[in-house]
Structures are given as C-alpha cells and as structure tokens.
Write an enzyme that holds these catalytic residues in place. Structure first.
Site, PDB file in Angstrom:
ATOM      1  N   ASP A  53     -42.153  13.064 -73.052  1.00 53.33           N
ATOM      2  CA  ASP A  53     -43.078  13.809 -72.210  1.00 53.33           C
ATOM      3  C   ASP A  53     -42.444  14.231 -70.896  1.00 53.33           C
ATOM      4  O   ASP A  53     -41.333  13.796 -70.547  1.00 53.33           O
ATOM      5  CB  ASP A  53     -44.334  12.973 -71.951  1.00 53.33           C
ATOM      6  CG  ASP A  53     -45.155  12.779 -73.213  1.00 53.33           C
ATOM      7  OD1 ASP A  53     -45.557  13.788 -73.813  1.00 53.33           O
ATOM      8  OD2 ASP A  53     -45.380  11.617 -73.609  1.00 53.33           O
ATOM      9  N   TYR A 111     -37.121   1.729 -75.789  1.00 51.81           N
ATOM     10  CA  TYR A 111     -37.423   2.339 -74.497  1.00 51.81           C
ATOM     11  C   TYR A 111     -37.197   1.306 -73.399  1.00 51.81           C
ATOM     12  O   TYR A 111     -37.381   0.097 -73.620  1.00 51.81           O
ATOM     13  CB  TYR A 111     -38.881   2.802 -74.438  1.00 51.81           C
ATOM     14  CG  TYR A 111     -39.181   4.058 -75.228  1.00 51.81           C
ATOM     15  CD1 TYR A 111     -39.052   5.324 -74.642  1.00 51.81           C
ATOM     16  CD2 TYR A 111     -39.605   3.980 -76.549  1.00 51.81           C
ATOM     17  CE1 TYR A 111     -39.336   6.469 -75.373  1.00 51.81           C
ATOM     18  CE2 TYR A 111     -39.889   5.120 -77.278  1.00 51.81           C
ATOM     19  CZ  TYR A 111     -39.754   6.364 -76.674  1.00 51.81           C
ATOM     20  OH  TYR A 111     -40.034   7.502 -77.392  1.00 51.81           O
TER      21      TYR A 111
END
Length: 286
Positions: A53, A111
């Site tokens: 994003d 992540y």
C-alpha cells in the site's frame, strides 16, 4: 521466437509512491518499473508477488516478467538500473526455475515494522518509523514496555482467519502466522517481525497497532484475544504505513530463484534506512 521468463528482486522506498499497483493517480511502483523496463527494451507488464500500500517500503519485492527474444536476464541487469529512480532499485535479475511465478509460487512473506519505543528517533530514520508518542490513542495509556509489546504480539501466532485485523475487502480464510517477535535494533528503535503464509490487506499494521494499544492498556487483552480467536470486531489501531517494510518473499526451494546466501546479503541494496540497521547506517555515513 519464444519470450523467456525472468524473476526480478527489486527494492523500493514507498514514501513517494502511491503503493505498488498501477492506478490512475500515480506514481506507483508498478508503472515506474514498467516505464523503466520499456526504456531498457522490455515493453511488457510485470506480475508482483503481492501489492504493497501507499507509503509501505520493500526490501524484497519479487516480480515476474517476460523478456523479448534474444534478451537475457544478464542483459537486463546491465540495462535496467540506469533508468530507475533513486527510490527504486534492482538487486537481482535471473531466469527462474521452470514453473516459477512471482505470485502463485510464493509460500509466504516476512514483514518488519519499526517502532521507536525509547529514546529519540534519529532524523535519518524518522521517515521510516512509527513514533507512539505521535498517536493520540496511545498517549491515553501507560508507557509502552518492550517486553509487554512482545508478549501481546506473540499471542497472535497461529492459524486463524484474522478477520478482525484486516480490511474486509480481503478474502476471509485461514492464514497462518508462523512467528511474531520483537527485536531491539538500538537507540530505542525496535522491530516487529511477522512471518506467515499470507496476509490480508493492512493485517500487519492492524496487528501491530492493536498490540500496542493492548500493551498500553487502552484496549483490554480480553478483547484482543477474542478478536484473534473468534474474529470479534474491536476498536483497533492501524499503525501508519511508514513503519512497514516487506522484508522477504518466500518460495519452495525447488522453484526459488534466489539462494539463501544471496537473500542474506541482498546484493545492490542501499546501506541506508529503511533497509539497514541503525549502526550500519551510521557507519555508512561516517
């Protein structure tokens, strides 16, 4: 003549991109990469391991692309980098094993999320770190203790649908979070590391933000655990994008284009935030 496949390991700082995927209002990583590929003689679209994003960074994003006849991955390694902007780069371009696909072959991702839990964030790291003191809801609670944050975050490990921790536009299905740990990087900077077989949209940011709320006593641990076990909606916190980094895309060994030793040294990766550790960045600047 048949076009040959290539696997690209790219990195980017997401600060100035409107996310990975091409969209009408750019710039995005995909459209920037494809424009650079065209200049390098590869006029085709790419397929990434997954989208990130707006504002999210990537140490390792993997994309599949087809090369023109008589065009090799070695040629691409030489011709592409001069056309890339400063915040987007190439680590490796390689012909992958038969059957490889950047998205469909992926077995998982890791992540990392950076949080300043003590001291003062350095100016070099400020664009890539969450500062809890700047979040009004966290200011309502008690001081964040790293060991408590680690305890709450660790409770999320397991196989569940994580419905309360991702956008409902993402498919509701069981996902396995294999590990969720907190590591001190130095100078009060900490890093949450989450590894799993898949993540819904904003899942890492909601998990980290809600764990911080819980550790601060703003959100009760009972509600946090109910959200994990039963998908019960909670007033969670979506941590800001700037602290999030796609660290690694994982593939089965039979089709992985990037061997373990190469993954560890990340050739061509800048020795600067958000990819380095604080002491490495300081050494590079000296």
């Amino acid at each position: 003549m048949k076009r040959t496949p290539a696997a690209l390991w790219i990195w980017y700082r997401g600060t100035h991109f409107r996310g990975y995927q091409r969209q009408p209002e750019g710039p995005t990583v995909q459209e920037t990469l494809e424009a650079s590929l065209r200049k390098a003689g590869v006029p085709y679209t790419v397929m990434a391991a997954g989208r990130t994003d707006r504002g999210v960074h990537a140490r390792m994003q993997v994309v599949s692309v087809r090369l023109p006849p008589c065009y090799t991955s070695e040629m691409l390694s030489e011709r592409l980098p001069p056309h890339l902007p400063p915040d987007l780069g190439l680590c490796v371009a390689r012909r992958p094993p038969e059957g490889f696909h950047a998205q469909w072959s992926a077995a998982g991702k890791e992540y990392r999320y950076r949080i300043q839990l003590g001291g003062t964030v350095s100016e070099a790291w400020r664009p890539f770190v969450m500062e809890p003191a700047a979040e009004p809801r966290l200011m309502e609670g008690s001081a964040l203790k790293p060991e408590r944050v680690a305890e709450v975050l660790g409770a999320a490990v397991g196989c569940r649908d994580f419905y309360a921790f991702h956008e409902h536009s993402s498919l509701r299905k069981p996902r396995t979070l294999e590990s969720a740990t907190l590591h001190e990087l130095g100078n009060g900077l900490f890093e949450a590391r989450l590894r799993g077989d898949g993540f819904g949209r904003y899942q890492v940011r909601y998990l980290v933000g809600s764990a911080l709320l819980t550790a601060a006593g703003v959100l009760s641990e009972e509600l946090f655990r109910l959200a994990l076990e039963q998908g019960t909606s909670i007033p969670g916190l979506k941590a800001p994008a700037q602290g999030l980094l796609l660290w690694e895309v994982l593939y089965p060994s039979a089709v992985d284009p990037f061997p373990a030793e190469e993954r560890a040294r990340a050739p061509g990766l800048p020795l600067a935030p958000p990819f380095s550790l604080p002491d490495e960045a300081d050494s590079a600047a000296a």
